[in-house]
Design an enzyme around this catalytic site. Structure first.
Site, PDB file in Angstrom:
ATOM      1  N   HIS A  98     -34.637  54.234 -13.423  1.00 35.17           N
ATOM      2  CA  HIS A  98     -34.186  53.662 -12.150  1.00 35.17           C
ATOM      3  C   HIS A  98     -34.345  54.780 -11.122  1.00 35.17           C
ATOM      4  O   HIS A  98     -34.230  55.963 -11.467  1.00 35.17           O
ATOM      5  CB  HIS A  98     -32.696  53.319 -12.147  1.00 35.17           C
ATOM      6  N   ASP A 101     -31.756  57.503 -11.296  1.00 38.08           N
ATOM      7  CA  ASP A 101     -31.746  58.384 -12.476  1.00 38.08           C
ATOM      8  C   ASP A 101     -32.497  59.673 -12.201  1.00 38.08           C
ATOM      9  O   ASP A 101     -32.171  60.718 -12.746  1.00 38.08           O
ATOM     10  CB  ASP A 101     -32.446  57.727 -13.679  1.00 38.08           C
TER      11      ASP A 101
HETATM   12  C1  XUL Z   1     -28.129  47.065 -18.240  1.00 40.24           C
HETATM   13  C2  XUL Z   1     -29.517  47.390 -18.591  1.00 40.24           C
HETATM   14  C3  XUL Z   1     -30.290  48.154 -17.593  1.00 40.24           C
HETATM   15  C4  XUL Z   1     -31.689  47.680 -17.430  1.00 40.24           C
HETATM   16  C5  XUL Z   1     -32.427  48.305 -16.288  1.00 40.24           C
HETATM   17  O1  XUL Z   1     -27.443  46.383 -19.205  1.00 40.24           O
HETATM   18  O2  XUL Z   1     -29.978  47.064 -19.671  1.00 40.24           O
HETATM   19  O3  XUL Z   1     -30.264  49.495 -17.947  1.00 40.24           O
HETATM   20  O4  XUL Z   1     -32.432  47.906 -18.581  1.00 40.24           O
HETATM   21  O5  XUL Z   1     -31.786  48.175 -15.088  1.00 40.24           O
END
Ligand code: XUL
Ligand code: CO
Length: 441
Positions: A98, A101
């Site tokens: 993300h 991150d």
């Molecule tokens: C949340 C989840 C996230 C997604 C990406 O449950 O799985 O980490 O993978 O936003």
């Protein structure tokens, strides 16, 4: 500086007692002309592995990391070095992140974007040096308090615009780094109570948001696969992308089913009351299986524990679906999984990934053998053989009316069904798991 003292982790076979070795993952071993590495397409989740501190809803973080004492921007830079060293040492070709991150949020959106630019340049250089690739990136539109009512489904139009700005920036990053996919997980796109929620408006806005993102990707020439990651609950009590079937119906309604495939997460499947295999299977038979967030939930805990996958029953059934799908295309197996709070040492990052990679590698070996033997296919063929001839064939060919069927039933009303012998099927599946023949090293 090295963050991990181990050398590159080697395949030592199932009898090795060295914890820092692969027992089942032999990256160059081939299955139908493709290497394990090419089939499994493992990815490291930046957030759980390099950003998270292992805090849980009841306690502070316990992780001990070399970069703990650094300033936010120096931490971000250290993590870039650490993840690339980590991928080399584990022979993992992909990573996922993300925006939040990889770089800290600034005081303004402009400052946040500048932080991102600085770190993305470092990541790009490392990718060129090492050949490691970005499986997917995504926009974190859920952590900050501005997203309290959601992002694309927020009741506040300014938040819709802010979320759009973040997705625009992340699509630019996806293009810059050659991300093979771009993920949308629902974050806070859901509701707490229908007493104060305009569900119709929120769902229409979600579709509008996806269309804007697709138009922008086309505008900049970004061709990565768009993925929706379903989840039924957490953080909201009802997430809109509940499961594959619900999200598929949403995509079909808004004419977006050609734009997206699914990123299926094991723990999200179990929270939805499905098996992991169910979600993979439903996506596969609808040609919507895109990628996988490889983890597992805990059967005694009702929440998204994101454990590393170690249940070989589950990984085998998952690999069965993936092989039947002809692989994952541009997707991969991203470890959206974190060490337990008690596994706080930096070395645990290596050990947890070895455990997860071996569980999927063993799953691949067993699933491949079952497919070679047509194990489930033969069972299913026999089970549905009444549709191969006679009245069954006519039903499949859509050659009969309801009256034709009634006439047939009047003549054939003494029904004989066959037993499934389900327990034997499960026992035979156990035999496949236990008797898999692996060449020792
Ligand atoms: C949340 C989840 C996230 C997604 C990406 O449950 O799985 O980490 O993978 O936003
Ligand atoms: Co996930």
């Amino acid at each position: 500086m090295a963050y991990f003292k181990q050398d590159v982790i080697q395949y030592e076979g199932p009898n090795s007692t060295n914890p820092y070795s692969f027992k089942y993952y032999n990256p160059n071993e081939k299955f139908d002309g493709k290497t394990m590495e090419e089939i499994l397409r493992f990815g490291v989740a930046y957030w759980h592995t390099f950003t998270a501190d292992l805090s849980d809803p009841f306690g502070v973080g316990t992780a001990v990391r070399d970069w703990d004492s650094l300033s936010e921007m120096d931490k971000a830079k250290a993590r870039v070095d650490a993840i690339f060293e980590f991928m080399e040492k584990l022979n993992i070709p992909y990573f996922c992140f993300h925006d939040v991150d990889i770089a800290p949020e600034g005081k303004t959106l402009k400052e946040t974007n500048e932080n991102l630019d600085e770190i993305v340049a470092l990541i790009k250089k490392k990718m060129e040096e090492t050949g490691k690739k970005l499986l997917w990136n995504t926009s974190n539109n859920f952590t900050h308090e501005r997203f309290v009512h959601g992002a694309a489904t927020s009741s506040n139009a300014d938040v819709f615009a802010y979320a759009a700005a973040k997705v625009k920036k992340n699509l630019d990053i996806a293009k810059e780094l050659g991300a093979e996919n771009f993920v949308f997980w629902g974050g806070r796109e859901g509701y707490e109570s229908l007493l104060n929620t305009d569900m119709k408006l929120e769902l229409d806005n979600l579709a509008r948001f996806f269309k804007l993102a697709k138009n922008y990707a086309d505008e900049i020439g970004y061709t990565g696969q768009f993925l929706i990651e379903p989840k039924p609950k957490e953080p909201t009590s009802h997430q809109y992308d509940t499961d594959v079937a619900t999200a598929h119906a949403f995509l079909q309604k808004y004419d977006l089913d050609d734009v997206f495939k699914f990123n299926i997460e094991a723990n999200h499947a179990t929270l939805a009351g499905h098996t992991f295999q169910h979600e993979l299977h439903y996506a596969r038979i609808n040609d919507m299986l895109g990628s996988v967030d490889a983890n597992q939930g805990h059967p005694l805990l009702g929440w998204d524990t994101d454990e590393f996958p170690t249940d070989i029953y589950e990984t085998t059934l998952a690999m069965y679906e993936i092989l039947k799908n002809g692989g994952l295309g541009s997707g991969g197996l991203n470890f959206d999984a974190k060490p337990r709070r008690t596994s706080f040492a930096q070395d645990d990052l290596i050990l947890t990934h070895i455990a997860g990679m071996d569980a999927f590698a063993l799953g691949l070996r067993v699933a491949h053998k079952m497919i070679e033997d047509n194990f489930f296919e033969n069972i299913k063929k026999e089970k549905y053989e009444s549709f191969e001839t006679g009245i069954g064939q006519k039903i499949l060919n859509e050659e009969v009316t309801l009256s034709d069927l009634a006439e047939y039933a009047l003549e054939n009303d003494q029904i004989t069904n066959k037993s499934d012998h389900l327990e034997t099927i499960k026992a035979q599946f156990n035999q496949y798991l236990l008797n898999i023949n692996i060449e020792d090293k």
